[in-house]
Design a protein around this motif. Structure first.
Motif, PDB file in Angstrom:
ATOM      1  N   PHE A  22       0.817  -1.212   0.000  1.00  0.00           N
ATOM      2  CA  PHE A  22       0.000   0.000   0.000  1.00  0.00           C
ATOM      3  C   PHE A  22       0.855   1.268   0.000  1.00  0.00           C
ATOM      4  CE2 PHE A  22      -2.072   3.434   2.367  1.00  0.00           C
ATOM      5  CZ  PHE A  22      -3.154   3.662   1.536  1.00  0.00           C
ATOM      6  N   HIS A  25       1.411   3.029  -3.374  1.00  0.00           N
ATOM      7  CA  HIS A  25       0.306   3.343  -4.287  1.00  0.00           C
ATOM      8  C   HIS A  25       0.497   4.640  -5.059  1.00  0.00           C
ATOM      9  CE1 HIS A  25      -1.248   5.718  -0.867  1.00  0.00           C
ATOM     10  NE2 HIS A  25      -1.951   6.370  -1.763  1.00  0.00           N
ATOM     11  N   ARG A  26       1.046   5.682  -4.446  1.00  0.00           N
ATOM     12  CA  ARG A  26       1.237   6.956  -5.169  1.00  0.00           C
ATOM     13  C   ARG A  26       2.232   6.807  -6.309  1.00  0.00           C
ATOM     14  NH1 ARG A  26       0.984   9.975   0.136  1.00  0.00           N
ATOM     15  NH2 ARG A  26      -1.157  10.714   0.171  1.00  0.00           N
ATOM     16  N   PHE A  28       3.147   4.043  -7.838  1.00  0.00           N
ATOM     17  CA  PHE A  28       2.614   3.142  -8.854  1.00  0.00           C
ATOM     18  C   PHE A  28       1.588   3.860  -9.731  1.00  0.00           C
ATOM     19  CE2 PHE A  28      -0.183  -0.281 -10.395  1.00  0.00           C
ATOM     20  CZ  PHE A  28       0.765  -1.084 -11.009  1.00  0.00           C
ATOM     21  N   LYS A  29       0.688   4.607  -9.113  1.00  0.00           N
ATOM     22  CA  LYS A  29      -0.326   5.323  -9.895  1.00  0.00           C
ATOM     23  C   LYS A  29       0.322   6.372 -10.791  1.00  0.00           C
ATOM     24  CE  LYS A  29      -4.722   7.567  -9.955  1.00  0.00           C
ATOM     25  NZ  LYS A  29      -5.905   7.995  -9.281  1.00  0.00           N
ATOM     26  N   THR A  32       2.045   4.497 -13.712  1.00  0.00           N
ATOM     27  CA  THR A  32       1.100   3.898 -14.656  1.00  0.00           C
ATOM     28  C   THR A  32       0.314   4.961 -15.414  1.00  0.00           C
ATOM     29  OG1 THR A  32      -0.524   3.580 -12.876  1.00  0.00           O
ATOM     30  CG2 THR A  32       0.908   1.705 -13.419  1.00  0.00           C
ATOM     31  N   THR A  33      -0.022   6.053 -14.748  1.00  0.00           N
ATOM     32  CA  THR A  33      -0.720   7.145 -15.432  1.00  0.00           C
ATOM     33  C   THR A  33       0.166   7.725 -16.524  1.00  0.00           C
ATOM     34  OG1 THR A  33      -2.027   7.652 -13.464  1.00  0.00           O
ATOM     35  CG2 THR A  33      -1.828   9.398 -15.114  1.00  0.00           C
ATOM     36  N   ALA A  57      -3.341  -4.821  -1.083  1.00  0.00           N
ATOM     37  CA  ALA A  57      -3.449  -3.493  -1.699  1.00  0.00           C
ATOM     38  C   ALA A  57      -2.805  -3.497  -3.084  1.00  0.00           C
ATOM     39  CB  ALA A  57      -2.808  -2.432  -0.808  1.00  0.00           C
ATOM     40  N   ALA A  58      -1.724  -4.236  -3.237  1.00  0.00           N
ATOM     41  CA  ALA A  58      -1.068  -4.343  -4.542  1.00  0.00           C
ATOM     42  C   ALA A  58      -1.995  -5.011  -5.551  1.00  0.00           C
ATOM     43  CB  ALA A  58       0.238  -5.114  -4.408  1.00  0.00           C
ATOM     44  N   MET A  61      -4.320  -2.411  -6.668  1.00  0.00           N
ATOM     45  CA  MET A  61      -3.685  -1.469  -7.596  1.00  0.00           C
ATOM     46  C   MET A  61      -3.620  -2.057  -9.006  1.00  0.00           C
ATOM     47  SD  MET A  61      -0.604   0.312  -5.455  1.00  0.00           S
ATOM     48  CE  MET A  61      -0.287  -0.829  -4.107  1.00  0.00           C
ATOM     49  N   LEU A  64      -7.139  -1.831 -10.481  1.00  0.00           N
ATOM     50  CA  LEU A  64      -7.428  -0.459 -10.902  1.00  0.00           C
ATOM     51  C   LEU A  64      -6.692  -0.116 -12.195  1.00  0.00           C
ATOM     52  CD1 LEU A  64      -7.412   1.376  -7.458  1.00  0.00           C
ATOM     53  CD2 LEU A  64      -9.389   0.952  -8.946  1.00  0.00           C
ATOM     54  N   LEU A  65      -5.446  -0.565 -12.301  1.00  0.00           N
ATOM     55  CA  LEU A  65      -4.703  -0.345 -13.544  1.00  0.00           C
ATOM     56  C   LEU A  65      -5.424  -1.016 -14.707  1.00  0.00           C
ATOM     57  CD1 LEU A  65      -2.325   0.462 -15.334  1.00  0.00           C
ATOM     58  CD2 LEU A  65      -1.134  -1.591 -14.519  1.00  0.00           C
TER      59      LEU A  65
END
Length: 99
Positions: A22, A25-26, A28-29, A32-33, A57-58, A61, A64-65
């Protein structure tokens, strides 16, 4: 945890390094963005060769991706040990290609 992003034609390769949890997350996002905004992108490859642990949490993620990728092919590569077990238990092989 770190993520290095590189591009090979229409494929983004995200090399993860460290525990995928977790707290990541920032990063990774953001990675990926950035990758999803690359012109002509059709495939995303996530390299787990330097990841020894991932938490639930991974998994979230990654889901969500998958939603944000809007049909682009996502492949999880070099999964081993605990990471491979977690992905297998979660049946992620039905959602992603795992090599």
């Amino acid at each position: 945890m770190q993520v290095n992003v590189r591009f090979d034609n229409n494929r983004a390769i995200l090399a993860l390094n460290g525990n995928f949890t977790f707290e990541f997350h920032r990063e990774f996002k953001h990675a990926t963005t950035s990758a999803l905004q690359h012109p002509g992108l059709s495939d995303i490859e996530i390299d787990f060769s330097a990841v020894d642990y991932m938490d639930s949490a991974a998994l979230g993620m990654l889901l969500l991706l998958n939603e944000r990728a809007a049909g682009k092919k996502i492949t999880l590569v070099n999964c081993k040990g605990t990471v491979k077990s977690v992905l297998d238990i979660a049946n992620f092989g039905k959602i992603f290609e795992i090599r």
